[in-house]
Design an enzyme around this catalytic site. Structure first.
Site, PDB file in Angstrom:
ATOM      1  N   GLY A  33      50.694 -51.821  -8.357  1.00  0.00           N
ATOM      2  CA  GLY A  33      50.363 -51.802  -6.941  1.00  0.00           C
ATOM      3  C   GLY A  33      51.042 -52.958  -6.241  1.00  0.00           C
ATOM      4  O   GLY A  33      51.671 -53.812  -6.867  1.00  0.00           O
ATOM      5  N   LEU A  34      50.901 -52.979  -4.937  1.00  0.00           N
ATOM      6  CA  LEU A  34      51.523 -54.028  -4.124  1.00  0.00           C
ATOM      7  C   LEU A  34      50.939 -55.400  -4.437  1.00  0.00           C
ATOM      8  O   LEU A  34      49.814 -55.504  -4.938  1.00  0.00           O
ATOM      9  CB  LEU A  34      51.303 -53.719  -2.637  1.00  0.00           C
ATOM     10  CG  LEU A  34      52.005 -52.480  -2.072  1.00  0.00           C
ATOM     11  CD1 LEU A  34      51.464 -52.178  -0.675  1.00  0.00           C
ATOM     12  CD2 LEU A  34      53.515 -52.682  -2.040  1.00  0.00           C
ATOM     13  N   SER A  37      47.103 -56.369  -3.825  1.00  0.00           N
ATOM     14  CA  SER A  37      46.246 -55.177  -3.914  1.00  0.00           C
ATOM     15  C   SER A  37      45.019 -55.410  -4.798  1.00  0.00           C
ATOM     16  O   SER A  37      44.042 -54.674  -4.704  1.00  0.00           O
ATOM     17  CB  SER A  37      47.044 -53.979  -4.440  1.00  0.00           C
ATOM     18  OG  SER A  37      47.552 -54.241  -5.740  1.00  0.00           O
ATOM     19  N   GLY A  38      45.086 -56.422  -5.661  1.00  0.00           N
ATOM     20  CA  GLY A  38      43.927 -56.734  -6.502  1.00  0.00           C
ATOM     21  C   GLY A  38      44.119 -56.421  -7.973  1.00  0.00           C
ATOM     22  O   GLY A  38      43.147 -56.369  -8.729  1.00  0.00           O
ATOM     23  N   LYS A  39      45.356 -56.232  -8.397  1.00  0.00           N
ATOM     24  CA  LYS A  39      45.638 -55.868  -9.795  1.00  0.00           C
ATOM     25  C   LYS A  39      45.098 -56.899 -10.787  1.00  0.00           C
ATOM     26  O   LYS A  39      44.394 -56.551 -11.729  1.00  0.00           O
ATOM     27  CB  LYS A  39      47.156 -55.719 -10.019  1.00  0.00           C
ATOM     28  CG  LYS A  39      47.830 -54.662  -9.186  1.00  0.00           C
ATOM     29  CD  LYS A  39      49.326 -54.608  -9.438  1.00  0.00           C
ATOM     30  CE  LYS A  39      50.065 -55.887  -9.124  1.00  0.00           C
ATOM     31  NZ  LYS A  39      49.963 -56.321  -7.710  1.00  0.00           N
ATOM     32  N   SER A  40      45.454 -58.147 -10.575  1.00  0.00           N
ATOM     33  CA  SER A  40      45.065 -59.205 -11.516  1.00  0.00           C
ATOM     34  C   SER A  40      43.559 -59.422 -11.521  1.00  0.00           C
ATOM     35  O   SER A  40      42.951 -59.590 -12.583  1.00  0.00           O
ATOM     36  CB  SER A  40      45.786 -60.517 -11.176  1.00  0.00           C
ATOM     37  OG  SER A  40      47.174 -60.379 -11.344  1.00  0.00           O
ATOM     38  N   SER A 107      55.464 -53.705 -10.773  1.00  0.00           N
ATOM     39  CA  SER A 107      56.276 -52.619 -11.359  1.00  0.00           C
ATOM     40  C   SER A 107      56.578 -51.537 -10.319  1.00  0.00           C
ATOM     41  O   SER A 107      56.084 -50.422 -10.416  1.00  0.00           O
ATOM     42  CB  SER A 107      55.603 -52.029 -12.594  1.00  0.00           C
ATOM     43  OG  SER A 107      54.244 -51.730 -12.412  1.00  0.00           O
TER      44      SER A 107
END
Length: 199
Positions: A33-34, A37-40, A107
């Site tokens: 995601g951007l 966006s909250g991935k981590s 990615s």
């Protein structure tokens, strides 16, 4: 592959034995995601919840990996591809070790994500689109990167002057601008339970 004088050495302990000992299947949870966006944040939350269920995990974070393994790489399209290729190979090793591996990387290119999927066996790559409107990501801007990109201090920034190619059919979509952290985590863990990765 440049080296020709190498031979694969097979050991006595294989992935299925490790999975049996651990009491669960292994797989890669690939958070894409951007930036912002909250991935981590989501990967860390799920790792803690899985750890508390006695699930063997390891988390690979985009920034963290660039402090060591990928410190020689920048953010050009070629370097991004190499970044993801290396993480894919590391993730494959962790799956072989019997772990549920959580990877949080922007990615941005479909082809790079597909290369990683093809490294793994069926059902071992779980693509999670951490979906969030770019305006919300820019409001959050936890690292101040959007501001730098808007000011021209960063070139090739995903979502500003470089593309983000959304997954076409990810296994899971979580919308972090509409769902709470807990709701997102529960959705992903429920998916893993429903698909019998663990009880």
């Amino acid at each position: 592959m440049n080296s020709k004088n190498i031979t694969w050495h097979t050991g006595k302990i294989h992935k299925e034995i490790r999975q049996q000992k651990n009491g669960h299947k292994s797989a890669v949870l690939w958070f894409t995601g951007l930036s912002g966006s909250g991935k981590s944040t989501l990967a860390a939350e799920i790792e803690e919840k899985l750890f508390n269920k006695n699930i063997h995990t390891y988390r690979l974070d985009g920034d963290n990996v660039r402090f060591g393994l990928n410190r020689d790489l920048g953010f050009s399209k070629d370097d991004r591809a190499e970044n993801i290729r290396r993480i894919g190979e590391v993730s494959k090793l962790f799956v072989d070790a019997g772990l549920i591996t959580l990877t949080s990387f922007i990615s941005p290119y479909k082809t790079d994500r597909e290369i990683v999927r093809n490294l793994l066996e069926e059902n071992e790559f779980i693509e999670i689109h951490v979906k969030c409107d770019i305006d919300e990501c820019e409001k959050r801007d936890p690292k101040g990167l959007y501001k730098k990109a808007r000011n021209g201090e960063i070139k090739g920034f995903t979502g500003i002057d470089a593309p983000y190619e959304e997954p076409e059919s990810p296994e899971i979509i979580v919308e972090t601008d509409k769902m709470t952290l807990d709701e997102c985590a529960k959705k992903i863990i429920q998916f893993l339970q429903d698909k019998k990765y663990f009880d």
